[in-house]
Design a protein around this motif. Structure first.
Motif, PDB file in Angstrom:
ATOM      1  N   PHE A 231      -3.546  -2.715 -13.939  1.00  0.00           N
ATOM      2  CA  PHE A 231      -2.361  -1.836 -14.660  1.00  0.00           C
ATOM      3  C   PHE A 231      -0.951  -2.443 -14.556  1.00  0.00           C
ATOM      4  O   PHE A 231       0.079  -2.473 -15.190  1.00  0.00           O
ATOM      5  CB  PHE A 231      -2.268  -0.419 -14.217  1.00  0.00           C
ATOM      6  N   ALA A 232      -0.669  -2.983 -13.172  1.00  0.00           N
ATOM      7  CA  ALA A 232       0.746  -3.576 -12.868  1.00  0.00           C
ATOM      8  C   ALA A 232       0.742  -5.055 -13.734  1.00  0.00           C
ATOM      9  O   ALA A 232       2.101  -5.494 -14.074  1.00  0.00           O
ATOM     10  CB  ALA A 232       0.788  -3.997 -11.416  1.00  0.00           C
ATOM     11  N   TYR A 233      -0.058  -5.832 -13.932  1.00  0.00           N
ATOM     12  CA  TYR A 233      -0.103  -6.890 -14.442  1.00  0.00           C
ATOM     13  C   TYR A 233      -0.760  -7.423 -15.678  1.00  0.00           C
ATOM     14  O   TYR A 233      -0.657  -8.406 -16.424  1.00  0.00           O
ATOM     15  CB  TYR A 233      -0.545  -8.020 -13.419  1.00  0.00           C
ATOM     16  N   GLY A 234      -1.307  -6.398 -16.148  1.00  0.00           N
ATOM     17  CA  GLY A 234      -2.164  -6.606 -17.331  1.00  0.00           C
ATOM     18  C   GLY A 234      -1.685  -6.189 -18.720  1.00  0.00           C
ATOM     19  O   GLY A 234      -2.544  -6.140 -19.855  1.00  0.00           O
ATOM     20  N   ASP A 235      -0.659  -5.678 -18.631  1.00  0.00           N
ATOM     21  CA  ASP A 235       0.118  -5.129 -20.024  1.00  0.00           C
ATOM     22  C   ASP A 235      -0.804  -4.098 -20.683  1.00  0.00           C
ATOM     23  O   ASP A 235      -1.113  -4.290 -21.700  1.00  0.00           O
ATOM     24  CB  ASP A 235       0.405  -6.067 -20.859  1.00  0.00           C
ATOM     25  N   PRO A 236      -1.035  -2.910 -19.817  1.00  0.00           N
ATOM     26  CA  PRO A 236      -1.968  -1.888 -20.539  1.00  0.00           C
ATOM     27  C   PRO A 236      -1.365  -1.064 -21.705  1.00  0.00           C
ATOM     28  O   PRO A 236      -2.019  -0.536 -22.483  1.00  0.00           O
ATOM     29  CB  PRO A 236      -2.258  -1.075 -19.350  1.00  0.00           C
ATOM     30  N   ASP A 237       0.086  -1.113 -21.689  1.00  0.00           N
ATOM     31  CA  ASP A 237       0.806  -0.301 -22.871  1.00  0.00           C
ATOM     32  C   ASP A 237       0.843  -1.456 -23.994  1.00  0.00           C
ATOM     33  O   ASP A 237       1.378  -0.841 -25.054  1.00  0.00           O
ATOM     34  CB  ASP A 237       1.829   0.225 -22.540  1.00  0.00           C
ATOM     35  N   GLY A 238       0.351  -2.466 -23.718  1.00  0.00           N
ATOM     36  CA  GLY A 238       0.623  -3.478 -25.033  1.00  0.00           C
ATOM     37  C   GLY A 238       1.836  -3.895 -25.595  1.00  0.00           C
ATOM     38  O   GLY A 238       1.985  -4.279 -26.728  1.00  0.00           O
ATOM     39  N   GLY A 240       3.981  -6.121 -24.316  1.00  0.00           N
ATOM     40  CA  GLY A 240       4.155  -7.550 -24.098  1.00  0.00           C
ATOM     41  C   GLY A 240       4.975  -7.588 -23.036  1.00  0.00           C
ATOM     42  O   GLY A 240       5.717  -8.802 -22.640  1.00  0.00           O
ATOM     43  N   LYS A 241       5.529  -6.746 -22.341  1.00  0.00           N
ATOM     44  CA  LYS A 241       6.382  -6.870 -20.965  1.00  0.00           C
ATOM     45  C   LYS A 241       5.628  -6.367 -19.842  1.00  0.00           C
ATOM     46  O   LYS A 241       4.778  -5.576 -19.995  1.00  0.00           O
ATOM     47  CB  LYS A 241       7.554  -5.674 -21.294  1.00  0.00           C
ATOM     48  N   ARG A 242       6.000  -6.859 -18.731  1.00  0.00           N
ATOM     49  CA  ARG A 242       5.549  -6.430 -17.201  1.00  0.00           C
ATOM     50  C   ARG A 242       6.430  -5.255 -16.907  1.00  0.00           C
ATOM     51  O   ARG A 242       7.346  -5.474 -16.069  1.00  0.00           O
ATOM     52  CB  ARG A 242       5.663  -7.598 -16.363  1.00  0.00           C
ATOM     53  N   ASP A 243       5.995  -4.055 -17.493  1.00  0.00           N
ATOM     54  CA  ASP A 243       6.817  -2.996 -17.186  1.00  0.00           C
ATOM     55  C   ASP A 243       6.298  -1.803 -16.490  1.00  0.00           C
ATOM     56  O   ASP A 243       6.591  -0.764 -16.496  1.00  0.00           O
ATOM     57  CB  ASP A 243       7.829  -2.519 -18.126  1.00  0.00           C
ATOM     58  N   THR A 244       5.015  -1.959 -16.520  1.00  0.00           N
ATOM     59  CA  THR A 244       4.257  -1.000 -15.705  1.00  0.00           C
ATOM     60  C   THR A 244       3.645  -1.304 -14.273  1.00  0.00           C
ATOM     61  O   THR A 244       3.895  -2.342 -13.807  1.00  0.00           O
ATOM     62  CB  THR A 244       2.835  -0.880 -16.574  1.00  0.00           C
ATOM     63  N   ILE A 245       3.377  -0.389 -13.574  1.00  0.00           N
ATOM     64  CA  ILE A 245       3.203  -0.446 -12.196  1.00  0.00           C
ATOM     65  C   ILE A 245       1.685  -0.067 -11.910  1.00  0.00           C
ATOM     66  O   ILE A 245       1.001   0.514 -12.603  1.00  0.00           O
ATOM     67  CB  ILE A 245       4.005   0.499 -11.379  1.00  0.00           C
ATOM     68  N   GLY A 246       1.297  -0.363 -10.515  1.00  0.00           N
ATOM     69  CA  GLY A 246       0.002  -0.009 -10.168  1.00  0.00           C
ATOM     70  C   GLY A 246      -0.060   1.454  -9.639  1.00  0.00           C
ATOM     71  O   GLY A 246       0.123   2.384 -10.339  1.00  0.00           O
ATOM     72  N   LEU A 247      -0.027   1.781  -8.390  1.00  0.00           N
ATOM     73  CA  LEU A 247      -0.215   2.978  -7.850  1.00  0.00           C
ATOM     74  C   LEU A 247       1.078   3.539  -7.284  1.00  0.00           C
ATOM     75  O   LEU A 247       1.716   3.019  -6.217  1.00  0.00           O
ATOM     76  CB  LEU A 247      -1.352   3.011  -6.509  1.00  0.00           C
ATOM     77  N   PRO A 248       1.756   4.762  -7.708  1.00  0.00           N
ATOM     78  CA  PRO A 248       3.083   5.123  -7.335  1.00  0.00           C
ATOM     79  C   PRO A 248       2.662   5.802  -5.874  1.00  0.00           C
ATOM     80  O   PRO A 248       1.541   6.094  -5.644  1.00  0.00           O
ATOM     81  CB  PRO A 248       3.576   6.256  -8.190  1.00  0.00           C
ATOM     82  N   GLY A 249       3.800   5.915  -5.176  1.00  0.00           N
ATOM     83  CA  GLY A 249       3.845   6.669  -3.671  1.00  0.00           C
ATOM     84  C   GLY A 249       4.775   7.540  -3.696  1.00  0.00           C
ATOM     85  O   GLY A 249       5.544   7.866  -4.559  1.00  0.00           O
ATOM     86  N   ASP A 250       5.016   8.238  -2.384  1.00  0.00           N
ATOM     87  CA  ASP A 250       5.918   9.073  -2.170  1.00  0.00           C
ATOM     88  C   ASP A 250       6.409   8.818  -0.769  1.00  0.00           C
ATOM     89  O   ASP A 250       5.714   8.460   0.350  1.00  0.00           O
ATOM     90  CB  ASP A 250       5.190  10.313  -2.041  1.00  0.00           C
ATOM     91  N   LYS A 251       7.578   8.850  -0.585  1.00  0.00           N
ATOM     92  CA  LYS A 251       8.450   8.633   0.736  1.00  0.00           C
ATOM     93  C   LYS A 251       7.895   9.524   1.754  1.00  0.00           C
ATOM     94  O   LYS A 251       7.956   8.974   2.869  1.00  0.00           O
ATOM     95  CB  LYS A 251       9.987   8.931   0.458  1.00  0.00           C
ATOM     96  N   LYS A 252       7.226  10.526   1.481  1.00  0.00           N
ATOM     97  CA  LYS A 252       6.519  11.214   2.703  1.00  0.00           C
ATOM     98  C   LYS A 252       5.303  10.938   3.138  1.00  0.00           C
ATOM     99  O   LYS A 252       4.803  11.174   4.103  1.00  0.00           O
ATOM    100  CB  LYS A 252       6.263  12.914   2.225  1.00  0.00           C
ATOM    101  N   TYR A 307       0.838  -2.784  -0.677  1.00  0.00           N
ATOM    102  CA  TYR A 307       1.982  -2.814  -0.915  1.00  0.00           C
ATOM    103  C   TYR A 307       2.568  -4.371  -1.052  1.00  0.00           C
ATOM    104  O   TYR A 307       3.317  -4.633  -1.785  1.00  0.00           O
ATOM    105  CB  TYR A 307       2.813  -2.183   0.229  1.00  0.00           C
ATOM    106  N   LYS A 308       2.022  -5.094  -0.084  1.00  0.00           N
ATOM    107  CA  LYS A 308       2.309  -6.537  -0.140  1.00  0.00           C
ATOM    108  C   LYS A 308       1.719  -7.140  -1.338  1.00  0.00           C
ATOM    109  O   LYS A 308       2.264  -8.101  -1.881  1.00  0.00           O
ATOM    110  CB  LYS A 308       1.980  -7.147   1.076  1.00  0.00           C
ATOM    111  N   ARG A 309       0.560  -6.768  -1.881  1.00  0.00           N
ATOM    112  CA  ARG A 309      -0.033  -7.351  -2.978  1.00  0.00           C
ATOM    113  C   ARG A 309       0.519  -6.771  -4.414  1.00  0.00           C
ATOM    114  O   ARG A 309       0.117  -7.229  -5.351  1.00  0.00           O
ATOM    115  CB  ARG A 309      -1.619  -7.285  -2.901  1.00  0.00           C
ATOM    116  N   GLY A 310       1.273  -5.840  -4.236  1.00  0.00           N
ATOM    117  CA  GLY A 310       1.666  -5.197  -5.451  1.00  0.00           C
ATOM    118  C   GLY A 310       0.809  -4.083  -6.136  1.00  0.00           C
ATOM    119  O   GLY A 310       0.898  -3.426  -7.384  1.00  0.00           O
ATOM    120  N   ILE A 311      -0.133  -3.582  -5.277  1.00  0.00           N
ATOM    121  CA  ILE A 311      -0.995  -2.870  -5.653  1.00  0.00           C
ATOM    122  C   ILE A 311      -0.554  -1.458  -5.850  1.00  0.00           C
ATOM    123  O   ILE A 311      -0.589  -0.522  -6.594  1.00  0.00           O
ATOM    124  CB  ILE A 311      -2.502  -2.765  -4.892  1.00  0.00           C
TER     125      ILE A 311
END
Length: 576
Positions: A231-238, A240-252, A307-311
């Protein structure tokens, strides 16, 4: 115990959405007994998925009207909503309706707005010994009132005057709710009942993105990591941009005992059998704080690597609101409760009707089981001042507004007028109830899921459904007839089809906390210990501290009052 301030906004928004469906999401799969640390079992219902039959008002003496007026003086929590024009907190269509059917007049001894102010008012009443006839208290206040012999024993009053409806709801908790409100075999309060299904945090994923990238649904940690990277690197929304992310998190990091949270990593910790922010018993039966067990270090090591790998989204600490990446279509996966289709997915899908979200009980642990921690079955208690002449009047009021809330009130014409008033003013009827104490069946969501599925398959008559389930059924049918154009239908259908369905069919290990109150040392030490814990976990994940910082945290936690607090909790839990 209440949700924290930033989560409260989520709950308020959810409540407004649910008002449209006239159903309640009150405030953890409760299938364990007493204080057992773990119990394994499938998401359960009462057996056949059918709610208990409730007698009519004529058949149930619990609803009997007084011949002469009775006055009950209460401490009232002012709702967040503004009063409708011309109405007050103690004189409005709802209060007048209750007085009409019960002949009980409710008078506000004092009022307080918001949790902190109400808490202070209750504490002042307890400390001064000047209690109203009835009020709602938290777990710590209940214990103090019992110890000082200030409240009435409600054992016989509840047995005689409790309605069959509220008794059925208490029974659905397998005795936990009433046990929490009891001491020495006596019942001292009438507890709220939280829906079990609110506790597990499911993995919600955009199915359309999975199919576009030819990915199988997740089950294991490796599956989840692979999907997040795609999802972060495979352009799932089609686009042509790298504007999607993997797993979101929470500061808590985790929500722990709280409910209604998005993007927490609770499920990931649970799969390692770590239960931060929960008091549990270890394998030897000893009381332990869940945040300091070795399993947390394993989970943090994995999260730091992800986190380091961008997952894990590297910008998750910058979001002001947890739902931002979801409604903006940057995220195609997140952890959230069963009701996520109501919020935030309703907004996300309204903005992008191509989005198809589904829920999964993932990842599983090393034995292939889905593990979840539990939230408290109850956290508030309706108590009656010792010496009050009519304690049964308080029980009768609970009977009356619970019957209205659960849409089992036989006065259909009057109720329609109340619903119309609510729709016109935007004020929920429950804002005018005399007490902030809502009840539902603990297994309400899975029961309704089963009933809806049976009705859709014509295995049971649609007209036999209880009012809440019937309304959800109608919304689900509306979604089937007009997909995604009827958003109310979409929300109901997806919440129960995927959220409720996953909970019902998943064989899960359910871990219940053993203590949810506050000890003497906690009053002065807990805030600092919590901050230390949150800071350490977050800094390890984002790489600001090495994983060895966890060991330092545990040692410092113990020295800074943690060991003393653990001893206090153990004595309370073990009844010493």
């Amino acid at each position: 115990m209440r949700a924290r301030a930033d989560q409260r906004a989520y709950v308020v928004l959810l409540s407004r959405l649910l008002l449209m469906l006239a159903m309640l999401i009150p405030l953890l799969i409760s299938c364990s007994n007493g204080n057992s640390a773990q119990q394994e079992g499938q998401g359960e219902t009462s057996g056949d998925g059918v709610f208990p039959s409730i007698p009519s008002i004529e058949e149930d003496p619990a609803y009997g009207k007084y011949d002469e007026p009775i006055t009950v003086n209460i401490g009232f929590k002012i709702p967040d909503e503004k009063n409708a024009s011309g109405e007050t907190n103690d004189n409005n269509p709802v209060s007048r309706y209750f007085e009409k059917i019960t002949n009980i007049k409710v008078v506000h001894t004092w009022e307080a707005k918001r949790d902190d102010s109400f808490l202070q008012k209750v504490n002042l009443a307890i400390d001064s010994g000047d209690l109203p006839d009835a009020m709602v208290v938290d777990r710590n206040q209940l214990r103090k009132l019992i110890e000082n012999d200030m409240i009435a024993d409600l054992t016989d009053v509840y047995r005689e005057y409790g309605s069959s409806l509220i008794k059925a709801m208490y029974d659905s908790t397998k005795g936990i709710a009433l046990q929490d409100a009891s001491s020495g075999g006596k019942l001292y309060g009438l507890p709220n009942v939280a829906i079990d299904a609110d506790a597990p945090s499911l993995l919600w994923i955009r199915q359309d993105w999975l199919e576009k990238l030819h990915l199988a649904p997740p089950r294991t940690f490796d599956d989840l990591a692979r999907i997040a990277q795609a999802f972060a690197y495979g352009d799932p929304d089609g686009d042509g941009k790298r504007d999607t992310i993997g797993l979101p998190g929470d500061k808590k990091v985790v929500h722990g005992q709280d409910k209604a949270g998005l993007n927490g990593f609770d499920t990931l910790f649970s799969a390692y059998h770590a239960f931060p922010k929960n008091w549990i018993k270890d394998s030897d039966g000893k009381v332990v704080y869940g945040s300091i067990t070795p399993e947390n270090k394993e989970a943090l090591t994995m999260l730091a690597d992800w986190y380091k790998r961008g997952i894990i989204d590297n910008e998750f600490v910058l979001y002001r609101e947890a739902q931002e990446p979801i409604v903006s279509h940057k995220a195609g996966m997140f952890f959230g409760p069963w009701w996520a289709p109501y919020w935030p997915l309703a907004e996300a899908v309204a903005n992008d009707t191509k989005a198809e979200w589904r829920a999964y009980a993932a990842p599983v642990d090393g034995d292939g089981k889905f593990v979840t921690h539990m939230s408290p079955t109850t956290d508030r208690f309706l108590v009656v001042r010792k010496g009050f002449e009519h304690p049964e009047a308080v029980v009768k009021m609970l009977n009356a507004f619970t019957r209205l809330e659960r849409r089992q009130d036989p006065n259909s014409g009057e109720v329609k007028k109340l619903d119309s008033f609510s729709a016109q003013t935007g004020v929920q009827l429950r804002s005018y109830y005399p007490f902030d104490l809502l009840l539902d069946y603990a297994d309400a969501i899975t029961q309704r899921y089963v009933n809806i599925q049976k009705a859709l398959r014509s295995e049971i008559d649609y007209s036999s459904l209880d009012p809440d389930t019937k309304l959800i059924y109608e919304q689900s049918v509306a979604e089937m007839d007009n997909p995604k154009k009827n958003m109310d239908g979409w929300k109901a259908a997806k919440a129960y089809e995927y959220g409720g369905g996953v909970l019902y069919t998943t064989d899960m290990v359910q871990v219940r906390g053993i203590f949810y109150g506050t000890t003497k040392t906690m009053e002065t030490k807990w805030a600092a210990l919590q901050k230390q814990e949150n800071d350490t976990f977050l800094k390890i994940i984002v790489g600001d501290q090495p994983i060895s910082a966890f060991d330092d945290f545990v040692a410092e936690w113990k020295r800074s009052g943690g060991d003393i607090i653990t001893g206090e909790v153990a004595r309370i839990v073990n009844g010493k």
